[in-house]
Motif scaffolding. Structure first.
Motif, PDB file in Angstrom:
ATOM      1  N   THR A 272       0.717  -1.225  -0.053  1.00 46.31           N
ATOM      2  CA  THR A 272      -0.029   0.162   0.000  1.00 46.31           C
ATOM      3  C   THR A 272       0.829   1.149  -0.111  1.00 46.31           C
ATOM      4  OG1 THR A 272      -1.855  -1.112   1.153  1.00 46.31           O
ATOM      5  CG2 THR A 272      -1.834   1.396   1.312  1.00 46.31           C
ATOM      6  N   GLY A 273       1.724   1.088   0.744  1.00 42.62           N
ATOM      7  CA  GLY A 273       2.951   2.495   0.665  1.00 42.62           C
ATOM      8  C   GLY A 273       3.389   2.695  -0.476  1.00 42.62           C
ATOM      9  N   LEU A 274       3.939   1.699  -1.330  1.00 44.81           N
ATOM     10  CA  LEU A 274       4.466   1.760  -2.436  1.00 44.81           C
ATOM     11  C   LEU A 274       3.407   2.276  -3.457  1.00 44.81           C
ATOM     12  CD1 LEU A 274       6.664  -1.533  -2.875  1.00 44.81           C
ATOM     13  CD2 LEU A 274       7.388   0.946  -2.934  1.00 44.81           C
ATOM     14  N   ALA A 275       2.066   2.050  -3.488  1.00 43.24           N
ATOM     15  CA  ALA A 275       1.193   2.275  -4.515  1.00 43.24           C
ATOM     16  C   ALA A 275       0.776   3.765  -4.175  1.00 43.24           C
ATOM     17  CB  ALA A 275      -0.148   1.584  -4.386  1.00 43.24           C
ATOM     18  N   LYS A 276       0.753   4.413  -2.979  1.00 41.37           N
ATOM     19  CA  LYS A 276       0.637   5.748  -2.715  1.00 41.37           C
ATOM     20  C   LYS A 276       1.727   6.385  -2.767  1.00 41.37           C
ATOM     21  CE  LYS A 276      -2.600   4.809   1.289  1.00 41.37           C
ATOM     22  NZ  LYS A 276      -2.859   4.959   2.450  1.00 41.37           N
ATOM     23  N   ALA A 277       2.938   5.856  -2.980  1.00 38.46           N
ATOM     24  CA  ALA A 277       4.095   6.730  -3.186  1.00 38.46           C
ATOM     25  C   ALA A 277       4.324   6.948  -4.826  1.00 38.46           C
ATOM     26  CB  ALA A 277       5.388   6.253  -2.704  1.00 38.46           C
ATOM     27  N   ASN A 278       3.732   6.240  -5.503  1.00 39.75           N
ATOM     28  CA  ASN A 278       3.712   6.078  -7.045  1.00 39.75           C
ATOM     29  C   ASN A 278       2.686   6.539  -7.429  1.00 39.75           C
ATOM     30  OD1 ASN A 278       5.145   5.486  -9.432  1.00 39.75           O
ATOM     31  ND2 ASN A 278       4.112   3.518  -9.604  1.00 39.75           N
ATOM     32  N   VAL A 279       2.419   8.107  -7.580  1.00 42.60           N
ATOM     33  CA  VAL A 279       1.346   8.687  -7.984  1.00 42.60           C
ATOM     34  C   VAL A 279       1.482   9.852  -8.823  1.00 42.60           C
ATOM     35  CG1 VAL A 279      -0.289   7.817  -6.082  1.00 42.60           C
ATOM     36  CG2 VAL A 279       0.905   9.935  -5.972  1.00 42.60           C
ATOM     37  N   SER A 280       0.597  10.392  -9.716  1.00 39.14           N
ATOM     38  CA  SER A 280       0.822  11.553 -10.258  1.00 39.14           C
ATOM     39  C   SER A 280      -0.468  12.471 -10.371  1.00 39.14           C
ATOM     40  CB  SER A 280       1.437  11.264 -11.829  1.00 39.14           C
ATOM     41  OG  SER A 280       1.587  12.685 -12.458  1.00 39.14           O
ATOM     42  N   VAL A 281      -0.431  13.496  -9.652  1.00 35.10           N
ATOM     43  CA  VAL A 281      -2.028  14.021  -9.496  1.00 35.10           C
ATOM     44  C   VAL A 281      -2.166  15.395 -10.150  1.00 35.10           C
ATOM     45  CG1 VAL A 281      -3.572  15.117  -7.627  1.00 35.10           C
ATOM     46  CG2 VAL A 281      -2.206  13.028  -7.302  1.00 35.10           C
ATOM     47  N   GLY A 282      -2.887  15.826 -10.872  1.00 38.06           N
ATOM     48  CA  GLY A 282      -3.183  17.040 -11.568  1.00 38.06           C
ATOM     49  C   GLY A 282      -4.063  17.881 -10.708  1.00 38.06           C
ATOM     50  N   ALA A 283      -3.852  18.916  -9.882  1.00 37.96           N
ATOM     51  CA  ALA A 283      -4.750  19.317  -9.294  1.00 37.96           C
ATOM     52  C   ALA A 283      -5.625  20.378  -9.969  1.00 37.96           C
ATOM     53  CB  ALA A 283      -3.999  20.211  -8.112  1.00 37.96           C
ATOM     54  N   ASN A 284      -5.074  21.232 -10.189  1.00 38.44           N
ATOM     55  CA  ASN A 284      -6.049  22.392 -10.936  1.00 38.44           C
ATOM     56  C   ASN A 284      -4.884  23.442 -11.542  1.00 38.44           C
ATOM     57  OD1 ASN A 284      -8.062  24.093 -11.833  1.00 38.44           O
ATOM     58  ND2 ASN A 284      -9.336  23.309 -10.041  1.00 38.44           N
ATOM     59  N   TYR A 285      -5.681  24.848 -11.702  1.00 46.82           N
ATOM     60  CA  TYR A 285      -4.556  25.791 -12.194  1.00 46.82           C
ATOM     61  C   TYR A 285      -5.073  27.050 -11.331  1.00 46.82           C
ATOM     62  CZ  TYR A 285      -8.837  27.185 -14.864  1.00 46.82           C
ATOM     63  OH  TYR A 285     -10.187  27.590 -15.383  1.00 46.82           O
ATOM     64  N   VAL A 286      -4.015  27.797 -11.372  1.00 44.27           N
ATOM     65  CA  VAL A 286      -4.149  29.055 -10.570  1.00 44.27           C
ATOM     66  C   VAL A 286      -4.175  30.275 -11.650  1.00 44.27           C
ATOM     67  CG1 VAL A 286      -3.058  30.680  -8.700  1.00 44.27           C
ATOM     68  CG2 VAL A 286      -3.092  28.316  -8.574  1.00 44.27           C
ATOM     69  N   GLN A 287      -5.071  31.218 -11.552  1.00 48.74           N
ATOM     70  CA  GLN A 287      -5.064  32.387 -12.431  1.00 48.74           C
ATOM     71  C   GLN A 287      -4.408  33.588 -11.579  1.00 48.74           C
ATOM     72  OE1 GLN A 287      -9.006  32.737 -13.967  1.00 48.74           O
ATOM     73  NE2 GLN A 287      -8.847  31.336 -15.534  1.00 48.74           N
ATOM     74  N   ARG A 288      -3.609  34.252 -12.406  1.00 49.65           N
ATOM     75  CA  ARG A 288      -3.099  35.260 -11.577  1.00 49.65           C
ATOM     76  C   ARG A 288      -2.491  36.357 -12.879  1.00 49.65           C
ATOM     77  NH1 ARG A 288       1.939  35.791  -7.181  1.00 49.65           N
ATOM     78  NH2 ARG A 288       1.644  37.956  -6.874  1.00 49.65           N
ATOM     79  N   SER A 289      -3.104  37.512 -12.641  1.00 49.63           N
ATOM     80  CA  SER A 289      -2.682  38.551 -13.827  1.00 49.63           C
ATOM     81  C   SER A 289      -2.994  38.038 -15.124  1.00 49.63           C
ATOM     82  CB  SER A 289      -1.098  38.950 -13.553  1.00 49.63           C
ATOM     83  OG  SER A 289      -1.022  39.514 -12.149  1.00 49.63           O
ATOM     84  N   GLY A 290      -4.055  37.490 -15.440  1.00 43.36           N
ATOM     85  CA  GLY A 290      -4.206  36.931 -16.762  1.00 43.36           C
ATOM     86  C   GLY A 290      -3.580  35.568 -17.202  1.00 43.36           C
ATOM     87  N   GLU A 291      -2.887  35.094 -16.293  1.00 46.38           N
ATOM     88  CA  GLU A 291      -2.141  34.018 -16.821  1.00 46.38           C
ATOM     89  C   GLU A 291      -2.706  32.614 -15.943  1.00 46.38           C
ATOM     90  OE1 GLU A 291       1.961  34.791 -16.333  1.00 46.38           O
ATOM     91  OE2 GLU A 291       1.927  36.018 -18.065  1.00 46.38           O
ATOM     92  N   ALA A 292      -2.434  31.558 -16.254  1.00 47.52           N
ATOM     93  CA  ALA A 292      -2.865  30.367 -15.652  1.00 47.52           C
ATOM     94  C   ALA A 292      -1.590  29.547 -15.187  1.00 47.52           C
ATOM     95  CB  ALA A 292      -3.978  29.482 -16.616  1.00 47.52           C
ATOM     96  N   TYR A 293      -1.509  29.044 -14.055  1.00 44.78           N
ATOM     97  CA  TYR A 293      -0.554  28.272 -13.632  1.00 44.78           C
ATOM     98  C   TYR A 293      -0.792  27.076 -13.434  1.00 44.78           C
ATOM     99  CZ  TYR A 293       2.143  32.740 -13.428  1.00 44.78           C
ATOM    100  OH  TYR A 293       2.859  33.972 -13.593  1.00 44.78           O
TER     101      TYR A 293
END
Length: 423
Positions: free
Chosen positions: A239-260
């Motif tokens: 279970t620990g190996l499975a949790k350590a091997n992840v790739s998560v796309g959270a969201n984006y942050v908008q600031r000054s007309g740009e998206a990060y």
């Protein structure tokens, strides 16, 4: 009419020669593309369905995989018969069609039936159809191997890709290959991820098979005593190996007309990263994989090996499409391998071991030589029998002699007509 044609041909001789040259060149080009093979493929039209389920025994494979697949394909239009066999973790069903059937259309029909049968199969079962080739479709074999097997006579410069002074092999990615399994796994990786994808783009190639080496895997060997000391179980480690091997796309942050973009990439890409993965926490102190297990490069269970000149290697086989010209396909594969060889990693070479085009050309030369020798022998025998070399050549070229003419008139002589000599 013939006289007019001959007269026109003489007047326009350069035009006739020009068109003759074009026709001769086209004929020579088509002769080069003529599908000549030393082993004619008489295989009937068939499709193979292969299914791998490593956890099932032969009896379970037969009941849960082979039988449902055969049942799903029964009654399919154009099918003459089916045959199958079941082994430990492997099932193969062969469907034989009528010679008048369209093979590609029948493969589509088989795919639709397999989609219908999928709900009745085990969760891990994924039926796959074999390539559009036959047992005689192997036209080219090659070996992916180290330039200096086992490092013998190899130049050694520590820190540079290649063989090191301590007997290890350093790849261009910076991985150190110390064990024999790791080295063979590297050869198999080069074959499956560098050579094979490029070779499959060659016209006339249906697929490319790999034999030998090891399919690369990262092996984690837990120590039961150390796991017990930390109060962990095998499930906790997994279970620990499975949790350590992840790739998560959270969201984006908008600031000054740009998206990060915000993304957490925690994929494990090497044995060191796996060893450093945290699987538990004890009194605020993280417990890593290296503290309870040993991590190394290994390979999955294999059922075959390949060698050349006494050294283990990886063999690749190019399979041609059904109905393709084996001579031209083999030549194209050889040219493509020469091109791929220029981009191979340091210390790795591609060595051709079997080229069917060479066998076809050798057979053609043998047949041509035998025909020429036969023609010369016939002409020689006729010369000795007739005593005149002109008559021997004429008799060899024409089965029927030309008509005779009277030396004193224009009358054609036959057996039933007597010549009339004018007074």
């Amino acid at each position: 009419m013939i006289a007019a044609v001959l007269s026109a041909s003489v007047r326009a001789r350069w035009t006739i020669l020009f068109f003759t040259a074009i026709v001769a060149g086209s004929g020579a080009w088509q002769l080069n593309l003529l599908p000549i093979d030393v082993t004619p493929d008489i295989t009937n039209k068939q499709v193979q369905i292969n299914t791998v389920v490593p956890t099932l025994s032969p009896v379970e494979i037969e009941k849960r995989v082979t039988f449902p697949v055969e049942t799903a394909l029964s009654g399919l239009s154009g099918v003459e018969s089916t045959r199958s066999f079941s082994r430990n973790g492997f099932s193969q069903v062969t469907v034989i069609f009528k010679d008048s059937a369209d093979l590609y259309f029948m493969r589509q029909q088989v795919r639709e039936r397999l989609d219908q049968a999928r709900p009745n199969l085990p969760d891990m079962a994924e039926p796959q159809m074999g390539p559009v080739s036959t047992g005689l479709g192997e036209v080219f074999h090659y070996s992916v191997e180290f330039r200096y097997p086992n490092g013998k006579s190899a130049p050694r410069v520590d820190g540079k890709p290649g063989w090191q002074t301590d007997g290890t092999f350093l790849t261009e990615e910076g991985d150190v290959l110390a064990t024999n399994i790791a080295k063979l796994a590297y050869l198999r990786t080069v074959q499956d991820w560098i050579v094979r994808p490029q070779l499959r783009t060659t016209p006339g190639v249906a697929d490319v098979d790999s034999l030998g080496g090891y399919v690369k895997q990262y092996v984690v060997e837990p120590d039961a005593a150390k796991l017990a000391a930390y109060g962990l179980s095998y499930d906790d480690l997994a279970t620990g190996l499975a949790k350590a091997n992840v790739s998560v796309g959270a969201n984006y942050v908008q600031r000054s007309g740009e998206a990060y973009l915000v993304r957490a990439d925690a994929r494990l890409r090497s044995a060191d990263q796996i060893a450093s993965a945290v699987i538990a926490d004890r009194a605020g102190v993280p417990v890593t994989v290296a503290q309870v297990a040993r991590v190394e490069v290994g390979g999955e269970l294999r059922r075959g090996a390949a060698s050349r000149n006494g050294y283990e290697t990886v063999i690749g086989s190019a399979l041609m499409l059904v109905g393709a010209n084996s001579r031209t396909v083999a030549q194209a594969v050889g040219e493509k391998l020469t091109e791929i060889g220029k981009t191979m990693p340091e210390g790795i070479d591609i060595v051709p071991t079997l080229d069917r085009s060479q066998l076809v050309l050798a057979t053609i030369h043998t047949v041509a030589r035998n025909l020429l020798e036969g023609a010369v022998l016939v002409a020689a025998i006729l010369f000795f029998l007739l005593g005149n070399w002109r008559a021997a050549v004429i008799a060899d070229l024409f089965a029927r002699p030309p008509p005779l003419r009277c030396p004193h008139c224009e009358m054609i002589l036959t057996k039933s007509v007597e010549p009339k000599v004018p007074k």
